[in-house]
Write a protein that holds these residues in place. Sequence first.
Motif, PDB file in Angstrom:
ATOM      1  N   SER A  71      -5.122   2.188   4.723  1.00 13.24           N
ATOM      2  CA  SER A  71      -5.027   0.840   4.143  1.00 13.24           C
ATOM      3  C   SER A  71      -3.610   0.524   3.683  1.00 13.24           C
ATOM      4  CB  SER A  71      -6.007   0.698   2.981  1.00 13.24           C
ATOM      5  OG  SER A  71      -7.263   0.345   3.507  1.00 13.24           O
ATOM      6  N   ILE A  84      -1.952  -2.891   4.522  1.00 10.47           N
ATOM      7  CA  ILE A  84      -1.564  -3.839   3.467  1.00 10.47           C
ATOM      8  C   ILE A  84      -0.104  -4.258   3.643  1.00 10.47           C
ATOM      9  CG2 ILE A  84      -1.072  -3.951   0.974  1.00 10.47           C
ATOM     10  CD1 ILE A  84      -3.810  -2.419   0.638  1.00 10.47           C
ATOM     11  N   HIS A 126      -4.513  -1.052  -6.183  1.00  9.74           N
ATOM     12  CA  HIS A 126      -3.934   0.246  -5.846  1.00  9.74           C
ATOM     13  C   HIS A 126      -2.407   0.123  -5.883  1.00  9.74           C
ATOM     14  CE1 HIS A 126      -2.810   3.529  -3.008  1.00  9.74           C
ATOM     15  NE2 HIS A 126      -3.883   4.120  -3.494  1.00  9.74           N
ATOM     16  N   VAL A 168      -0.223   0.671  -3.858  1.00  7.61           N
ATOM     17  CA  VAL A 168       0.427   0.195  -2.637  1.00  7.61           C
ATOM     18  C   VAL A 168       0.913  -1.250  -2.765  1.00  7.61           C
ATOM     19  CG1 VAL A 168      -1.784  -0.459  -1.573  1.00  7.61           C
ATOM     20  CG2 VAL A 168       0.202  -0.095  -0.141  1.00  7.61           C
ATOM     21  N   VAL A 183      -9.275  -7.528  -4.704  1.00 10.31           N
ATOM     22  CA  VAL A 183      -9.808  -6.219  -4.302  1.00 10.31           C
ATOM     23  C   VAL A 183     -11.331  -6.239  -4.208  1.00 10.31           C
ATOM     24  CG1 VAL A 183      -9.691  -3.746  -4.749  1.00 10.31           C
ATOM     25  CG2 VAL A 183      -7.948  -5.229  -5.688  1.00 10.31           C
ATOM     26  N   ASP A 233      -8.144  -6.877  -0.123  1.00 12.88           N
ATOM     27  CA  ASP A 233      -7.971  -5.432   0.003  1.00 12.88           C
ATOM     28  C   ASP A 233      -9.369  -4.815  -0.081  1.00 12.88           C
ATOM     29  OD1 ASP A 233      -7.571  -2.750  -0.255  1.00 12.88           O
ATOM     30  OD2 ASP A 233      -6.111  -2.873  -1.890  1.00 12.88           O
ATOM     31  N   SER A 268     -11.908   0.200   0.386  1.00 18.56           N
ATOM     32  CA  SER A 268     -13.178   0.924   0.254  1.00 18.56           C
ATOM     33  C   SER A 268     -14.366   0.009   0.516  1.00 18.56           C
ATOM     34  CB  SER A 268     -13.312   1.504  -1.155  1.00 18.56           C
ATOM     35  OG  SER A 268     -12.366   2.527  -1.352  1.00 18.56           O
ATOM     36  N   SER A 271     -10.128   0.817   5.043  1.00 18.79           N
ATOM     37  CA  SER A 271      -9.791   2.199   5.438  1.00 18.79           C
ATOM     38  C   SER A 271     -10.944   2.772   6.250  1.00 18.79           C
ATOM     39  CB  SER A 271      -9.583   3.084   4.200  1.00 18.79           C
ATOM     40  OG  SER A 271      -8.484   2.651   3.442  1.00 18.79           O
ATOM     41  N   HIS A 299     -10.975   5.718   7.076  1.00 20.80           N
ATOM     42  CA  HIS A 299     -11.152   7.082   6.550  1.00 20.80           C
ATOM     43  C   HIS A 299     -11.804   7.106   5.161  1.00 20.80           C
ATOM     44  CE1 HIS A 299      -6.593   6.700   5.461  1.00 20.80           C
ATOM     45  NE2 HIS A 299      -7.320   6.165   4.516  1.00 20.80           N
ATOM     46  N   GLY A 344      -6.162   6.750  -7.062  1.00 20.11           N
ATOM     47  CA  GLY A 344      -6.374   6.275  -5.699  1.00 20.11           C
ATOM     48  C   GLY A 344      -6.142   7.368  -4.688  1.00 20.11           C
TER      49      GLY A 344
HETATM   50  C1  LIG Z   1      -8.307  -0.598  -3.219  1.00 22.00           C
HETATM   51  C2  LIG Z   1      -7.397   0.324  -2.440  1.00 22.00           C
HETATM   52  N1  LIG Z   1      -6.381  -0.203  -1.724  1.00 22.00           N
HETATM   53  C3  LIG Z   1      -5.553   0.577  -1.006  1.00 22.00           C
HETATM   54  C4  LIG Z   1      -5.699   1.944  -0.971  1.00 22.00           C
HETATM   55  C5  LIG Z   1      -4.777   2.769  -0.123  1.00 22.00           C
HETATM   56  O1  LIG Z   1      -5.501   3.215   0.980  1.00 22.00           O
HETATM   57  P1  LIG Z   1      -5.060   4.361   1.996  1.00 22.00           P
HETATM   58  O2  LIG Z   1      -5.220   5.642   1.247  1.00 22.00           O
HETATM   59  O3  LIG Z   1      -6.051   4.210   3.111  1.00 22.00           O
HETATM   60  O4  LIG Z   1      -3.655   4.094   2.416  1.00 22.00           O
HETATM   61  C6  LIG Z   1      -6.735   2.536  -1.711  1.00 22.00           C
HETATM   62  C7  LIG Z   1      -6.911   4.006  -1.734  1.00 22.00           C
HETATM   63  O5  LIG Z   1      -7.680   4.555  -2.484  1.00 22.00           O
HETATM   64  C8  LIG Z   1      -7.605   1.700  -2.455  1.00 22.00           C
HETATM   65  O6  LIG Z   1      -8.626   2.217  -3.168  1.00 22.00           O
END
Ligand SMILES: Cc1ncc(COP(=O)(O)O)c(C=O)c1O
Length: 475
Positions: free
Chosen positions: A134, A138, A172, A174, A217, A251, A254, A281, A283, A474
């Motif tokens: 993700s 993002i 997160h 990111v 989110v 986002d 999850s 994601s 994964h 995260g």
């Molecule tokens: C809401 C959210 N956004 C983004 C991410 C980042 O995802 P990734 O680990 O797939 O890069 C996470 C990871 O836990 C997340 O919970």
Amino acid sequence: MSTEQSADGRPATAPSELTREQIEKLEDIYGNRYLLEPAPDGKLPKMGMTADEAMGLVQQETVLDGLPNRNLATFVTTWMEPQAEQVIQESLRVNFIDHAEYPRSAEIEQRCVRMLADLFNAPGETTGTRTQGSSEAIMLGALSLKWKWRARREAAGKSVDRPNMVFGGDVHVVWEKFCRYFDVEPRIVPLQPDKYTIDAQDVEPHVDENTIGVAAVLGTTFTGHADDIRGINDYLVGLKEQGLDVPLHVDAASGGFVWPFLYPHSEWDFRLEQVRSINVSGHKFGLVYPGIGWLIFREKDDLPEDLVFYENYLGKRDATFTLNFSTGASMVLAQYYNFARLGHAGYRYVMETMKYNARTLAKEIAACDLEVVGKEEDEQLPLVAFKLMGEHPYDEFDVAAQLAADQGWMVPAYTLPPKAEHVKIMRVLVKQTLGHSLTTCLGEDIAQACATLQARGQGLHPKDRERRVKTNTGF
Ligand SMILES: Cc1ncc(COP(=O)(O)O)c(C=O)c1O
């Protein structure tokens, strides 16, 4: 070495200690060089070792890593079916980016994009891409927002030097990363002491003509709840009617694989007009091992042409829209395997099972002196977030450390983001590997950890806590 031997080849008398030289000679037969030497570090070793030795070296050391099945902190998949693992194994040598050489893998990626666009109710044919996770999705989605905003501003003859992005403190890390890496002002809506997601009212004061987009989110990292995406969308639709077009990115790292199956009537996706892009994601609840994420656009036009690069050095004119280039095809194929294997009904079954087990665990936890964050009827990821109730001589970090010491469970403890930073939370992800009997066992272990700390009358030594507790939120 003693030379006298009995008939069965064993030494007749007690052997003297082997010298280092003697041991080294025996290494040729027993292949244990890595047992006697420090692990290669700092420099490439002058000479290598046998394949078995190298494998032994890596395997011995990684035994000290936690067991993935006891990692209740991670959102990421820790178990897949053997058949999926076979698909992964057989494609490990395939570089996904070589589209010309591996056209079927490229086609399978596009099938996944189309299926996800349909799952997220895209209004028509659209576009999207696989990513590393993700985070990459993002970055690419937010870059698209920035490009589109700039084009709108330039067309109107307005300045383009002060872009900002609006999101809640519940995002997160990111999102802040994106803002710093790509020179966008982050406008972060603080949480409140008893409200851990954001809504339209929270967003409103921060949005202006320089806002490239709002991010909301679906399934926060902190408590698994969703921002009020519908409310934020409605506010942005109202703004658009007044002439200011501010897009919404969801986002759904999850939540994108949870909400469509557990809460199909809840509108958070392309059914909402201002939602222009969604990341998810593969994964996480897409149930694939680490290394796969997805970015889906509402319409083809939401991906600025300028961000797509064309080259022909892999044998055919090819278009790429990625931050990385070379990467394995395995996880794309594994995602497709899951889609084919589970279908809608299968994903629903898995998500319902997780939710059921999360509820069972929540009941066990509530029966101890602990408060579960959120209500049973809330739309939430299959997890249990909880905290202590009342006064105790220990805190959530101590409980997490005690659980790790007693049973090796990896349960994170963390504080919430600003203006709710005094709230300490623990969180258990209830995945496919945490079935009914293990959730019951975990419930008992949590109760036992609290009882141990209560009897001791104090928390753990800070050093012990630091060593044992996972504080990342995260994963
Ligand atoms: C809401 C959210 N956004 C983004 C991410 C980042 O995802 P990734 O680990 O797939 O890069 C996470 C990871 O836990 C997340 O919970």
